[in-house]
Design a protein around this motif. Sequence first.
Motif, PDB file in Angstrom:
ATOM      1  N   PHE A 372     -44.720  60.744  23.281  1.00 62.04           N
ATOM      2  CA  PHE A 372     -44.112  59.512  22.786  1.00 62.04           C
ATOM      3  C   PHE A 372     -42.652  59.752  22.409  1.00 62.04           C
ATOM      4  CE2 PHE A 372     -43.142  56.409  19.400  1.00 62.04           C
ATOM      5  CZ  PHE A 372     -43.347  55.250  20.120  1.00 62.04           C
ATOM      6  N   ARG A 373     -42.411  60.869  21.724  1.00 57.29           N
ATOM      7  CA  ARG A 373     -41.052  61.217  21.327  1.00 57.29           C
ATOM      8  C   ARG A 373     -40.157  61.374  22.564  1.00 57.29           C
ATOM      9  NH1 ARG A 373     -40.335  67.111  19.598  1.00 57.29           N
ATOM     10  NH2 ARG A 373     -40.170  67.155  21.860  1.00 57.29           N
ATOM     11  N   ASN A 374     -40.691  62.016  23.600  1.00 54.74           N
ATOM     12  CA  ASN A 374     -39.915  62.177  24.834  1.00 54.74           C
ATOM     13  C   ASN A 374     -39.552  60.832  25.463  1.00 54.74           C
ATOM     14  OD1 ASN A 374     -40.054  64.917  24.560  1.00 54.74           O
ATOM     15  ND2 ASN A 374     -41.712  65.195  26.046  1.00 54.74           N
ATOM     16  N   MET A 375     -40.519  59.909  25.458  1.00 56.32           N
ATOM     17  CA  MET A 375     -40.242  58.585  26.029  1.00 56.32           C
ATOM     18  C   MET A 375     -39.130  57.879  25.263  1.00 56.32           C
ATOM     19  SD  MET A 375     -43.767  56.765  27.141  1.00 56.32           S
ATOM     20  CE  MET A 375     -44.950  57.417  26.002  1.00 56.32           C
ATOM     21  N   VAL A 376     -39.213  57.957  23.924  1.00 54.98           N
ATOM     22  CA  VAL A 376     -38.174  57.337  23.094  1.00 54.98           C
ATOM     23  C   VAL A 376     -36.832  58.005  23.393  1.00 54.98           C
ATOM     24  CG1 VAL A 376     -37.380  56.927  20.736  1.00 54.98           C
ATOM     25  CG2 VAL A 376     -39.796  56.657  21.296  1.00 54.98           C
ATOM     26  N   GLY A 377     -36.854  59.325  23.532  1.00 52.02           N
ATOM     27  CA  GLY A 377     -35.634  60.063  23.836  1.00 52.02           C
ATOM     28  C   GLY A 377     -35.003  59.596  25.141  1.00 52.02           C
ATOM     29  N   VAL A 378     -35.814  59.452  26.175  1.00 51.77           N
ATOM     30  CA  VAL A 378     -35.305  58.981  27.473  1.00 51.77           C
ATOM     31  C   VAL A 378     -34.718  57.583  27.329  1.00 51.77           C
ATOM     32  CG1 VAL A 378     -35.997  58.257  29.793  1.00 51.77           C
ATOM     33  CG2 VAL A 378     -36.833  60.416  28.880  1.00 51.77           C
ATOM     34  N   PHE A 379     -35.404  56.740  26.549  1.00 49.82           N
ATOM     35  CA  PHE A 379     -34.917  55.370  26.357  1.00 49.82           C
ATOM     36  C   PHE A 379     -33.552  55.384  25.669  1.00 49.82           C
ATOM     37  CE2 PHE A 379     -34.579  51.116  24.693  1.00 49.82           C
ATOM     38  CZ  PHE A 379     -35.147  50.350  25.691  1.00 49.82           C
ATOM     39  N   LEU A 380     -33.399  56.241  24.654  1.00 55.79           N
ATOM     40  CA  LEU A 380     -32.121  56.324  23.941  1.00 55.79           C
ATOM     41  C   LEU A 380     -31.005  56.805  24.868  1.00 55.79           C
ATOM     42  CD1 LEU A 380     -33.230  57.779  20.479  1.00 55.79           C
ATOM     43  CD2 LEU A 380     -32.418  55.463  20.972  1.00 55.79           C
ATOM     44  N   LEU A 381     -31.303  57.817  25.686  1.00 57.09           N
ATOM     45  CA  LEU A 381     -30.293  58.303  26.639  1.00 57.09           C
ATOM     46  C   LEU A 381     -29.890  57.182  27.595  1.00 57.09           C
ATOM     47  CD1 LEU A 381     -31.633  61.865  27.576  1.00 57.09           C
ATOM     48  CD2 LEU A 381     -29.704  61.298  26.098  1.00 57.09           C
ATOM     49  N   ALA A 382     -30.886  56.402  28.039  1.00 56.47           N
ATOM     50  CA  ALA A 382     -30.586  55.290  28.937  1.00 56.47           C
ATOM     51  C   ALA A 382     -29.712  54.267  28.224  1.00 56.47           C
ATOM     52  CB  ALA A 382     -31.878  54.644  29.430  1.00 56.47           C
ATOM     53  N   MET A 383     -30.044  53.962  26.958  1.00 53.14           N
ATOM     54  CA  MET A 383     -29.253  52.994  26.180  1.00 53.14           C
ATOM     55  C   MET A 383     -27.791  53.432  26.084  1.00 53.14           C
ATOM     56  SD  MET A 383     -31.686  51.831  22.987  1.00 53.14           S
ATOM     57  CE  MET A 383     -30.453  51.158  21.902  1.00 53.14           C
ATOM     58  N   ILE A 384     -27.594  54.716  25.757  1.00 53.08           N
ATOM     59  CA  ILE A 384     -26.224  55.236  25.610  1.00 53.08           C
ATOM     60  C   ILE A 384     -25.451  55.023  26.920  1.00 53.08           C
ATOM     61  CG2 ILE A 384     -24.852  57.338  25.290  1.00 53.08           C
ATOM     62  CD1 ILE A 384     -27.187  58.337  23.466  1.00 53.08           C
ATOM     63  N   GLY A 385     -26.115  55.305  28.037  1.00 58.17           N
ATOM     64  CA  GLY A 385     -25.456  55.150  29.334  1.00 58.17           C
ATOM     65  C   GLY A 385     -25.116  53.705  29.656  1.00 58.17           C
ATOM     66  N   PHE A 386     -25.992  52.785  29.278  1.00 54.54           N
ATOM     67  CA  PHE A 386     -25.765  51.390  29.665  1.00 54.54           C
ATOM     68  C   PHE A 386     -24.611  50.731  28.925  1.00 54.54           C
ATOM     69  CE2 PHE A 386     -30.258  51.297  31.411  1.00 54.54           C
ATOM     70  CZ  PHE A 386     -29.807  51.321  32.725  1.00 54.54           C
ATOM     71  N   VAL A 387     -24.161  51.329  27.807  1.00 53.75           N
ATOM     72  CA  VAL A 387     -22.955  50.803  27.147  1.00 53.75           C
ATOM     73  C   VAL A 387     -21.792  50.868  28.136  1.00 53.75           C
ATOM     74  CG1 VAL A 387     -21.246  51.187  25.330  1.00 53.75           C
ATOM     75  CG2 VAL A 387     -23.681  51.453  24.834  1.00 53.75           C
ATOM     76  N   ILE A 388     -21.646  52.026  28.775  1.00 53.53           N
ATOM     77  CA  ILE A 388     -20.541  52.203  29.722  1.00 53.53           C
ATOM     78  C   ILE A 388     -20.752  51.298  30.931  1.00 53.53           C
ATOM     79  CG2 ILE A 388     -19.185  53.907  30.996  1.00 53.53           C
ATOM     80  CD1 ILE A 388     -20.608  56.071  29.409  1.00 53.53           C
ATOM     81  N   PHE A 389     -21.985  51.231  31.377  1.00 55.78           N
ATOM     82  CA  PHE A 389     -22.335  50.455  32.564  1.00 55.78           C
ATOM     83  C   PHE A 389     -21.976  48.979  32.390  1.00 55.78           C
ATOM     84  CE2 PHE A 389     -25.264  48.347  35.485  1.00 55.78           C
ATOM     85  CZ  PHE A 389     -25.230  49.193  36.590  1.00 55.78           C
ATOM     86  N   ARG A 390     -22.227  48.465  31.180  1.00 53.27           N
ATOM     87  CA  ARG A 390     -22.054  47.037  30.937  1.00 53.27           C
ATOM     88  C   ARG A 390     -20.631  46.681  30.529  1.00 53.27           C
ATOM     89  NH1 ARG A 390     -21.078  42.506  29.934  1.00 53.27           N
ATOM     90  NH2 ARG A 390     -22.474  40.799  29.353  1.00 53.27           N
TER      91      ARG A 390
END
Lengths: 483, 79
Positions: A372-390
């Motif tokens: 579960f922690r790993n999934m949350v971690g992946v989600f957070l990494l994705a969130m950080i990336g999408f700031v730049i993307f958007r």
Amino acid sequence: MVFNSLPFTVFFLVFFVLYWLVFQRNLKAQNLLILTGSYFFYAWWDWRFLSLLIGVSVLNYLLGIYIPKAGSDAKRRLLLYIGLIQGIGGLVFFKYFNFFITSFVDAFQTININLDYHTLKIILPLGISFYTFRTMSYLLDVNKGKIEPTTDWIVFFSYVSFFPSLISGPIDRGTLLIPQLEKRREFKYDQAVDGFRQILWGLFKKIVVADNCAIYTNQVFDNFDTMPASSLVLGLFLYTIQIYADFSGYSDMAIGFARLIGFNITKNFDFPFFSQNIAEFWQRWHISLTSWMTEYVFTPLSIHFRDYGNRGLIIAIMINFFIIGIWHGANWTFVLFGLLHGSYYIPLILQGKIFKKKKSLKGKLIPSFVEFRNMVGVFLLAMIGFVIFRSDNISNAFEFYKNIFSLSLFSMPQFEGRMGVLITMIFIVVMMVIEWFGKSHEYAIAGIGTSLSKTVRWSFYYLMIIIVFFFSATGKEFIYFQF
Amino acid sequence: MDKAEILSQLQEIFRDTLDDQEVTLAYETTANDVEGWDSLTHIHLVVSIEKHFKLRFTAKEIQSWKNIGELVEGIISKK
């Protein structure tokens, strides 16, 4: 003519009837119908691009035939390079021309579809990035002898312009689609029902989840300099969900429409948010692009750099992600987005984790704490990336990051229409729960056809249809305009 | 070295590299049959194979094998 529009519904109904009732007996006629339909579909957006599509098809069709016949290696390579230069050159040339963007926006507006500008920016280069990637992989496969070049021009032209996946994915390989175009398709009831089911799920994700998220994410990204940090974080969470629901929903619809006319096309998303690390995330996110890149860019590069150990691998992955980034459009934000995701791999490579067997969560009902922690971690990494993307530019992205780290992080998030956010959140939870339980299937609700009784199944479909009609975002936007 | 000998040595290399003692190889085995044998680990395997047998493949060869049998043939042709 997006899938969830009246013109497309009418177009597809007419197409479906002609395809199965009139031209069903003759393969050639059926393929010609696919080609005509695809060109009509394309011309509806803008007929000016049609000549380019046809020109690219003619050139690559001929190159495909002549590459294996070339007398010498040098001649063979020359023909291949002509094709690749046309493909890459076309992308570089067209993506930098603003004229293209504006004419697409106009094309949308003339048919009264006002997609928000950001989504449009993503869709826009896709048309060309898309068939270009199809033709390039075709020539590379022909050159390698992985596929026999087709001598049926209707088959090849239909492959390049296949309407379900022409505008926004998935990127189909010739090895998958061309043999299906060459064979007779039979109407199968189960396949058609399955297609409808996937379209329904795609519609839910796209117009209920994604488009509702868009209302708030647009607010947040347009006013990020005045909003409290808590709103930014919530907005960023919603954007991460939005881009997934938008793109995977669109892909589900494309795959569903293809199934309705008897085709199995490439799976594009495999529940990426249930990944255990970023490498797994990219194996499950926009699969048709990442697998294309792996085969034609990353693998040759990593072979080339194989004597340099981990360093070679890091170089290969960074180049790979640089291209994945810039593929999305001519903006430095996309380049940085790609490089950031590439750099996410570095710890995995250095720890050797990238080579270890990953335990799949597929059959698991309840994840362990670490999973579960790993999934949350992946989600957070994705969130950080999408700031730049958007973000519109890199300085905005950094401003956004900076604004997150303020005391207002602990205040109540502020949005116009708090009730709407709440309802959207409920839909997100519904979507994620259904996806979690359906994660071992092709798409989240694929298993419903076999596991539920007829009454429950149809009640579920009707409920979904009702939700799609009542909670689609266009209605929502109308309500909020009153305030 | 005969084919069977190469096959058993390959199996050892696969087990070490993929960190999975249950890998069993036959001539017909393809990447789909071995869990964890993907594009990334393939390169890793190639490097180990090249070191072990003291030979060097071309990029074209590395991407051409369709199963373990062809890989074994590839090794023999280089020996």
